[in-house]
Motif scaffolding. Structure first.
Motif, mmCIF file in Angstrom:
data_model
loop_
_atom_site.group_PDB
_atom_site.id
_atom_site.type_symbol
_atom_site.label_atom_id
_atom_site.label_comp_id
_atom_site.label_asym_id
_atom_site.label_seq_id
_atom_site.Cartn_x
_atom_site.Cartn_y
_atom_site.Cartn_z
ATOM 1 N N GLN A 1 67.065 -1.817 89.984
ATOM 2 C CA GLN A 1 67.463 -0.686 89.302
ATOM 3 C C GLN A 1 68.935 -0.767 88.596
ATOM 4 N N LYS A 2 69.690 -1.681 89.146
ATOM 5 C CA LYS A 2 71.033 -1.737 88.366
ATOM 6 C C LYS A 2 70.951 -2.719 86.967
ATOM 7 N N GLY A 3 71.601 -2.010 85.913
ATOM 8 C CA GLY A 3 71.541 -2.684 84.718
ATOM 9 C C GLY A 3 72.531 -3.752 84.617
ATOM 10 N N GLY A 4 72.254 -4.857 83.791
ATOM 11 C CA GLY A 4 73.473 -5.684 83.596
ATOM 12 C C GLY A 4 73.540 -6.843 84.825
ATOM 13 N N VAL A 5 72.340 -7.028 85.305
ATOM 14 C CA VAL A 5 72.474 -7.847 86.590
ATOM 15 C C VAL A 5 71.885 -9.309 85.965
ATOM 16 N N GLY A 6 71.088 -9.418 84.923
ATOM 17 C CA GLY A 6 70.612 -10.590 84.332
ATOM 18 C C GLY A 6 69.198 -10.630 84.399
ATOM 19 N N LYS A 7 68.260 -9.468 84.662
ATOM 20 C CA LYS A 7 66.987 -9.437 84.633
ATOM 21 C C LYS A 7 66.310 -9.906 83.119
ATOM 22 N N THR A 8 66.860 -9.452 82.248
ATOM 23 C CA THR A 8 66.240 -9.869 80.954
ATOM 24 C C THR A 8 66.574 -11.356 80.537
ATOM 25 N N THR A 9 67.765 -11.597 80.706
ATOM 26 C CA THR A 9 67.970 -13.072 80.590
ATOM 27 C C THR A 9 67.170 -14.079 81.408
ATOM 28 N N THR A 10 66.968 -13.576 82.449
ATOM 29 C CA THR A 10 66.113 -14.548 83.611
ATOM 30 C C THR A 10 64.769 -14.151 83.044
ATOM 31 N N THR B 1 73.158 -14.240 90.149
ATOM 32 C CA THR B 1 73.499 -14.574 88.374
ATOM 33 C C THR B 1 74.846 -14.235 88.197
ATOM 34 N N MET B 2 75.048 -15.038 87.057
ATOM 35 C CA MET B 2 76.648 -14.791 86.320
ATOM 36 C C MET B 2 77.810 -15.177 87.608
ATOM 37 N N VAL B 3 77.397 -16.349 88.289
ATOM 38 C CA VAL B 3 78.231 -16.947 89.301
ATOM 39 C C VAL B 3 79.381 -17.566 88.457
ATOM 40 N N ASP C 1 71.764 -20.815 91.882
ATOM 41 C CA ASP C 1 72.404 -19.744 91.198
ATOM 42 C C ASP C 1 72.481 -20.098 89.861
ATOM 43 N N ILE C 2 72.698 -19.087 89.116
ATOM 44 C CA ILE C 2 72.759 -19.037 87.758
ATOM 45 C C ILE C 2 74.378 -18.960 87.350
ATOM 46 N N PRO C 3 74.971 -19.830 86.876
ATOM 47 C CA PRO C 3 76.352 -19.633 86.461
ATOM 48 C C PRO C 3 76.648 -18.908 85.382
ATOM 49 N N HIS C 4 77.926 -18.320 85.521
ATOM 50 C CA HIS C 4 78.381 -17.362 84.292
ATOM 51 C C HIS C 4 78.752 -18.260 83.263
ATOM 52 N N SER C 5 78.285 -18.040 82.151
ATOM 53 C CA SER C 5 78.751 -18.712 80.813
ATOM 54 C C SER C 5 78.732 -17.885 79.496
ATOM 55 N N VAL C 6 79.476 -18.211 78.592
ATOM 56 C CA VAL C 6 79.393 -17.287 77.380
ATOM 57 C C VAL C 6 78.359 -17.766 76.597
ATOM 58 N N ARG C 7 77.886 -19.052 76.660
ATOM 59 C CA ARG C 7 76.747 -19.492 76.177
ATOM 60 C C ARG C 7 75.462 -18.698 76.414
ATOM 61 N N ALA C 8 75.270 -18.423 77.746
ATOM 62 C CA ALA C 8 74.119 -17.559 78.080
ATOM 63 C C ALA C 8 74.085 -16.280 77.496
ATOM 64 N N LYS C 9 75.269 -15.766 77.129
ATOM 65 C CA LYS C 9 75.676 -14.471 76.574
ATOM 66 C C LYS C 9 75.061 -14.555 75.001
ATOM 67 N N GLU C 10 75.412 -15.633 74.334
ATOM 68 C CA GLU C 10 74.916 -15.789 73.031
ATOM 69 C C GLU C 10 73.461 -15.846 72.856
ATOM 70 N N LYS D 1 75.338 -25.704 81.837
ATOM 71 C CA LYS D 1 75.114 -25.340 83.275
ATOM 72 C C LYS D 1 73.956 -24.287 83.595
ATOM 73 N N VAL D 2 73.809 -23.324 82.568
ATOM 74 C CA VAL D 2 73.119 -22.350 82.561
ATOM 75 C C VAL D 2 71.641 -22.810 82.563
ATOM 76 N N ALA D 3 71.469 -23.709 81.673
ATOM 77 C CA ALA D 3 70.097 -24.259 81.091
ATOM 78 C C ALA D 3 69.567 -25.135 82.615
HETATM 79 P P1 ADP Z 1 69.781 -6.592 82.679
HETATM 80 O O1 ADP Z 1 68.541 -7.201 81.959
HETATM 81 O O2 ADP Z 1 69.626 -6.818 84.145
HETATM 82 O O3 ADP Z 1 70.420 -5.549 82.053
HETATM 83 P P2 ADP Z 1 70.820 -8.827 81.083
HETATM 84 O O4 ADP Z 1 70.116 -10.081 81.365
HETATM 85 O O5 ADP Z 1 70.472 -8.048 79.781
HETATM 86 O O6 ADP Z 1 70.713 -7.896 82.454
HETATM 87 O O7 ADP Z 1 72.289 -9.485 81.152
HETATM 88 C C1 ADP Z 1 73.386 -8.390 81.112
HETATM 89 C C2 ADP Z 1 74.523 -8.992 79.980
HETATM 90 O O8 ADP Z 1 75.065 -10.105 80.811
HETATM 91 C C3 ADP Z 1 73.942 -9.392 78.903
HETATM 92 O O9 ADP Z 1 75.088 -9.325 77.772
HETATM 93 C C4 ADP Z 1 73.529 -10.927 78.982
HETATM 94 O O10 ADP Z 1 73.715 -11.716 77.803
HETATM 95 C C5 ADP Z 1 74.789 -11.395 79.866
HETATM 96 N N1 ADP Z 1 74.514 -12.369 80.822
HETATM 97 C C6 ADP Z 1 73.190 -12.709 81.392
HETATM 98 N N2 ADP Z 1 73.400 -13.683 81.900
HETATM 99 C C7 ADP Z 1 74.640 -14.393 81.725
HETATM 100 C C8 ADP Z 1 75.208 -15.427 82.300
HETATM 101 N N3 ADP Z 1 74.571 -16.439 83.240
HETATM 102 N N4 ADP Z 1 76.552 -15.574 81.807
HETATM 103 C C9 ADP Z 1 77.041 -14.775 81.005
HETATM 104 N N5 ADP Z 1 76.492 -13.576 80.704
HETATM 105 C C10 ADP Z 1 75.273 -13.631 80.930
#
Ligand code: ADP
Ligand code: MG
Length: 273
Positions: free
Chosen positions: A11-20, A190-192, A220-229, A245-247
């Motif tokens: 229920q916390k936002g921004g934890v990587g649900k959607t990306t995962t 996530t975002m380690v 673990d999923i590493p933190h990377s700007v590539r994931a953000k893009e 690394k994220v791939a």
């Molecule tokens: P949630 O769905 O839980 O709200 P998101 O998947 O949308 O979370 O991720 C929150 C933010 O973090 C987004 O801007 C996303 O691009 C970024 N993000 C997700 N995974 C990573 C990662 N491994 N490294 C860096 N940024 C990430």
């Protein structure tokens, strides 16, 4: 085919649900699975991140399908399902889904409307992943009621004490009252940031706190700007940064997820006792 249905919840936002959801889904498709991703968040982030920048302009979204369930209208095969170039299908969402959440409150069988929709499509898939909204409201309860598995992304940046407790309580309540089949796959860090020891501390704390009860994924999923893009690109990390690394992280997560279901199958068949 008996589809594995995995809710991706916290229920916390921004934890990587959607990306995962996007990258595990595409990881499973790359492993030869037939995958449907379901956007369960009125914000439509999953829909956007898979190349549909304006969810409001889509003719059909999840709220329409749930509306049809509520009013007993027939759903045509593949109705409203989009295809992504990397081999997954998508049931998109837009802001109308928040109105649907309000309608659910007074509906009959309100917790199982999403399940009833998925019942109409699940024979076409081996895996259905549901991206949950950041709350423990009716939409998340619907996802947990429809799923047989739940995966919990946790951002490795702070100690996720209280929020996790509430989520686990909701999961056990759903299991007791609506969906005894629901099992927790595990907690995904996530975002380690590998430059700090924080992730190690968080994962040690999680293991200590939840011990034998809940698995913390070995990946673990590493933190990377590539994931953000990736979201703006409408692509997975496999297409955007294949050697990165994220791939690698999401590929390993995919393997772990497949391993869990294999082990459960074995247990069911009576081996491994
Ligand atoms: P949630 O769905 O839980 O709200 P998101 O998947 O949308 O979370 O991720 C929150 C933010 O973090 C987004 O801007 C996303 O691009 C970024 N993000 C997700 N995974 C990573 C990662 N491994 N490294 C860096 N940024 C990430
Ligand atoms: Mg999200």
């Amino acid at each position: 085919m008996n589809a594995q249905i995995i809710a991706i919840a916290n229920q916390k936002g921004g934890v990587g649900k959607t990306t995962t959801c996007a990258n595990l889904g595409i990881g499973l498709a790359r492993a030869g699975k037939k995958v449907l991703l379901v956007d369960g968040d009125p914000q439509g982030s999953l829909t956007i991140s898979l190349g549909n920048p304006q969810p409001d302009k889509l003719p059909v979204t999840l709220s329409d399908m749930m509306g049809k369930v509520l009013t007993d209208q027939p759903i045509a095969p593949h109705e409203g399902i989009l295809h992504h170039a990397e081999g997954v299908d998508l049931m998109p969402a837009d802001i109308q889904l928040s109105g649907m959440e309000v309608s659910l409150v007074n509906a009959m069988s309100r917790e199982t409307v999403l399940k009833q929709y998925l019942d109409t499509v699940k024979r076409d898939y081996t895996h259905i992943l549901i991206d949950c909204q950041p709350s423990l409201g009716m939409l998340t309860v619907n996802a947990l009621a429809a799923a047989n598995r739940v995966l919990i992304p946790v951002q490795a940046e702070y100690l996720p004490a209280k929020g996790l407790e509430q989520l686990l309580q909701t999961i056990s309540k759903v299991r007791r009252q609506i969906n005894p089949k629901l099992q927790i796959d595990g907690i995904l860090l996530t975002m380690v940031d590998s430059r700090t020891n924080f992730a190690k501390e968080v994962s040690a704390l999680l293991r200590e706190t939840y011990g034998g009860k809940i698995k913390v994924f070995g990946t673990d999923i590493p933190h990377s700007v590539r994931a953000k893009e990736t979201s703006a690109e409408g692509k997975s990390i496999f297409a955007h940064d294949p050697g990165g690394k994220v791939a690698e992280g999401y590929e390993n997560l995919t393997k772990e997820v497949l391993k869990i279901e294999k082990q459960r199958e074995k247990c069911k068949a009576g081996f491994g006792r």
